[in-house]
Design a protein around this motif. Structure first.
Motif, PDB file in Angstrom:
ATOM      1  N   SER A 103       0.824  -1.206   0.000  1.00 34.23           N
ATOM      2  CA  SER A 103       0.000   0.000   0.000  1.00 34.23           C
ATOM      3  C   SER A 103       0.861   1.259   0.000  1.00 34.23           C
ATOM      4  O   SER A 103       0.610   2.207  -0.753  1.00 34.23           O
ATOM      5  CB  SER A 103      -0.929   0.004   1.216  1.00 34.23           C
ATOM      6  OG  SER A 103      -1.802  -1.102   1.198  1.00 34.23           O
ATOM      7  N   LEU A 104       1.881   1.274   0.843  1.00 39.33           N
ATOM      8  CA  LEU A 104       2.754   2.445   0.935  1.00 39.33           C
ATOM      9  C   LEU A 104       3.533   2.660  -0.360  1.00 39.33           C
ATOM     10  O   LEU A 104       3.697   3.799  -0.817  1.00 39.33           O
ATOM     11  CB  LEU A 104       3.710   2.296   2.112  1.00 39.33           C
ATOM     12  CG  LEU A 104       3.076   2.436   3.503  1.00 39.33           C
ATOM     13  CD1 LEU A 104       4.052   1.996   4.585  1.00 39.33           C
ATOM     14  CD2 LEU A 104       2.628   3.876   3.748  1.00 39.33           C
ATOM     15  N   ARG A 105       4.004   1.581  -0.966  1.00 35.97           N
ATOM     16  CA  ARG A 105       4.752   1.712  -2.218  1.00 35.97           C
ATOM     17  C   ARG A 105       3.863   2.140  -3.367  1.00 35.97           C
ATOM     18  O   ARG A 105       4.353   2.658  -4.373  1.00 35.97           O
ATOM     19  CB  ARG A 105       5.454   0.389  -2.529  1.00 35.97           C
ATOM     20  CG  ARG A 105       6.636   0.125  -1.587  1.00 35.97           C
ATOM     21  CD  ARG A 105       7.114  -1.306  -1.626  1.00 35.97           C
ATOM     22  NE  ARG A 105       8.263  -1.502  -0.735  1.00 35.97           N
ATOM     23  CZ  ARG A 105       8.666  -2.677  -0.269  1.00 35.97           C
ATOM     24  NH1 ARG A 105       8.020  -3.784  -0.639  1.00 35.97           N
ATOM     25  NH2 ARG A 105       9.699  -2.765   0.548  1.00 35.97           N
ATOM     26  N   ASP A 106       2.549   1.942  -3.217  1.00 37.53           N
ATOM     27  CA  ASP A 106       1.591   2.411  -4.217  1.00 37.53           C
ATOM     28  C   ASP A 106       1.186   3.862  -3.981  1.00 37.53           C
ATOM     29  O   ASP A 106       0.329   4.387  -4.697  1.00 37.53           O
ATOM     30  CB  ASP A 106       0.328   1.533  -4.204  1.00 37.53           C
ATOM     31  CG  ASP A 106       0.569   0.176  -4.853  1.00 37.53           C
ATOM     32  OD1 ASP A 106       1.596   0.039  -5.548  1.00 37.53           O
ATOM     33  OD2 ASP A 106      -0.270  -0.731  -4.675  1.00 37.53           O
ATOM     34  N   GLY A 107       1.760   4.496  -2.940  1.00 39.61           N
ATOM     35  CA  GLY A 107       1.463   5.905  -2.681  1.00 39.61           C
ATOM     36  C   GLY A 107       0.309   6.150  -1.727  1.00 39.61           C
ATOM     37  O   GLY A 107      -0.164   7.284  -1.593  1.00 39.61           O
ATOM     38  N   ALA A 108      -0.135   5.105  -1.034  1.00 35.15           N
ATOM     39  CA  ALA A 108      -1.269   5.260  -0.117  1.00 35.15           C
ATOM     40  C   ALA A 108      -0.818   5.849   1.217  1.00 35.15           C
ATOM     41  O   ALA A 108       0.375   5.914   1.524  1.00 35.15           O
ATOM     42  CB  ALA A 108      -1.961   3.919   0.111  1.00 35.15           C
ATOM     43  N   THR A 109      -1.799   6.262   2.004  1.00 39.53           N
ATOM     44  CA  THR A 109      -1.565   6.724   3.368  1.00 39.53           C
ATOM     45  C   THR A 109      -2.004   5.611   4.308  1.00 39.53           C
ATOM     46  O   THR A 109      -3.164   5.211   4.302  1.00 39.53           O
ATOM     47  CB  THR A 109      -2.383   8.002   3.655  1.00 39.53           C
ATOM     48  OG1 THR A 109      -1.947   9.044   2.783  1.00 39.53           O
ATOM     49  CG2 THR A 109      -2.205   8.441   5.101  1.00 39.53           C
ATOM     50  N   LEU A 110      -1.074   5.125   5.103  1.00 36.74           N
ATOM     51  CA  LEU A 110      -1.357   4.027   6.027  1.00 36.74           C
ATOM     52  C   LEU A 110      -1.381   4.552   7.453  1.00 36.74           C
ATOM     53  O   LEU A 110      -0.467   5.272   7.873  1.00 36.74           O
ATOM     54  CB  LEU A 110      -0.295   2.937   5.890  1.00 36.74           C
ATOM     55  CG  LEU A 110      -0.426   1.735   6.826  1.00 36.74           C
ATOM     56  CD1 LEU A 110      -1.692   0.941   6.507  1.00 36.74           C
ATOM     57  CD2 LEU A 110       0.803   0.840   6.723  1.00 36.74           C
ATOM     58  N   ILE A 111      -2.432   4.214   8.195  1.00 36.82           N
ATOM     59  CA  ILE A 111      -2.573   4.665   9.577  1.00 36.82           C
ATOM     60  C   ILE A 111      -2.264   3.504  10.522  1.00 36.82           C
ATOM     61  O   ILE A 111      -2.816   2.416  10.375  1.00 36.82           O
ATOM     62  CB  ILE A 111      -3.998   5.187   9.837  1.00 36.82           C
ATOM     63  CG1 ILE A 111      -4.267   6.402   8.937  1.00 36.82           C
ATOM     64  CG2 ILE A 111      -4.193   5.557  11.302  1.00 36.82           C
ATOM     65  CD1 ILE A 111      -5.693   6.887   8.968  1.00 36.82           C
ATOM     66  N   ILE A 112      -1.374   3.764  11.474  1.00 35.27           N
ATOM     67  CA  ILE A 112      -0.994   2.755  12.459  1.00 35.27           C
ATOM     68  C   ILE A 112      -1.026   3.361  13.861  1.00 35.27           C
ATOM     69  O   ILE A 112      -0.586   4.496  14.064  1.00 35.27           O
ATOM     70  CB  ILE A 112       0.413   2.189  12.170  1.00 35.27           C
ATOM     71  CG1 ILE A 112       0.420   1.382  10.873  1.00 35.27           C
ATOM     72  CG2 ILE A 112       0.909   1.325  13.321  1.00 35.27           C
ATOM     73  CD1 ILE A 112       1.755   0.755  10.542  1.00 35.27           C
ATOM     74  N   PHE A 113      -1.540   2.586  14.803  1.00 36.30           N
ATOM     75  CA  PHE A 113      -1.524   2.976  16.207  1.00 36.30           C
ATOM     76  C   PHE A 113      -0.528   2.071  16.923  1.00 36.30           C
ATOM     77  O   PHE A 113      -0.847   0.909  17.213  1.00 36.30           O
ATOM     78  CB  PHE A 113      -2.924   2.833  16.820  1.00 36.30           C
ATOM     79  CG  PHE A 113      -3.972   3.658  16.127  1.00 36.30           C
ATOM     80  CD1 PHE A 113      -4.031   5.027  16.323  1.00 36.30           C
ATOM     81  CD2 PHE A 113      -4.874   3.066  15.256  1.00 36.30           C
ATOM     82  CE1 PHE A 113      -4.989   5.791  15.677  1.00 36.30           C
ATOM     83  CE2 PHE A 113      -5.839   3.819  14.609  1.00 36.30           C
ATOM     84  CZ  PHE A 113      -5.893   5.201  14.823  1.00 36.30           C
TER      85      PHE A 113
END
Length: 205
Positions: A103-113
């Motif tokens: 997802s990150l390499r596709d340019g997405a924004t990933l949310i992690i807690f």
């Protein structure tokens, strides 16, 4: 996109009335960057992923408790918005990591807690796990630290029913991850950077 925008503005409208929600430092959000972005925040309510997304106009993915993805209506909604399941017991961790990196390499924004679960009503941070920093290192993306303040009085672990309390979000300057120094073990470096992130997030509590 139309459905997502409707959810965004309807949710924002309701949240401003019920929780008097406020967003600070939104100028720090890299809205136009095509590079992947990892958003790291403390965790106080089940509403956090939705609230975090309101001022961010990018494509989203976020890790969600695997049991929550199976809940009626809520599960369907969060999967529609980009959630993928992660087990709190560690099952399927490798599959979740692969999905996060893709997802990150596709340019997405990933949310992690990084706390892994909601805080208690005292608002104190739980232990931060270094997984978020390790993902950022491997994917080569920056981190946007976010502090959530006040939501611990809304729906923390020891609060059964959501309450109307004031909630604030602080978007800190983007945290660029330096490359792993030569000769330094990755796990030690990840823990060092995780502590720096924790201190940034804690500074607005």
């Amino acid at each position: 996109p139309l459905v997502i925008e409707f959810i965004r503005y309807f949710g924002l409208f309701v949240s401003k009335i019920v929780w008097r929600i406020e967003f600070h430092g939104t100028e720090n959000i890299p809205q136009t960057s095509e590079k992947g972005l990892l958003v790291v925040a403390n965790h106080q309510t089940y509403f956090d992923p939705f609230w975090l997304c309101f001022p961010i106009h990018r494509k989203f993915r976020f890790m969600a408790w695997d049991a929550a993805t199976e809940w009626f209506l809520i599960g369907r909604m969060i999967r529609f918005l980009g959630a993928f399941p992660v087990s709190l017991k560690g099952k399927g961790a490798r599959r979740a990591m692969v999905e996060a990196l893709r997802s990150l390499r596709d340019g997405a924004t990933l949310i992690i807690f990084p706390e892994g679960s909601r805080a208690f009503s005292d608002g104190k941070l739980l232990n931060f796990k270094p997984g978020a920093v390790r993902i950022a290192l491997e994917a080569g993306v920056p981190i946007l630290p976010v502090t959530i303040r006040g939501a611990n009085k809304v729906w923390a672990q020891d609060i059964k029913i959501p309450r109307p309390r004031k909630v604030e979000f602080f978007y800190h300057p983007v945290f660029e991850i330096p490359p792993l120094p030569e000769g330094v073990p990755e796990h030690e470096y990840a823990e060092e950077l995780t502590e720096k992130l924790r201190m940034i997030i804690e500074s607005k509590l």
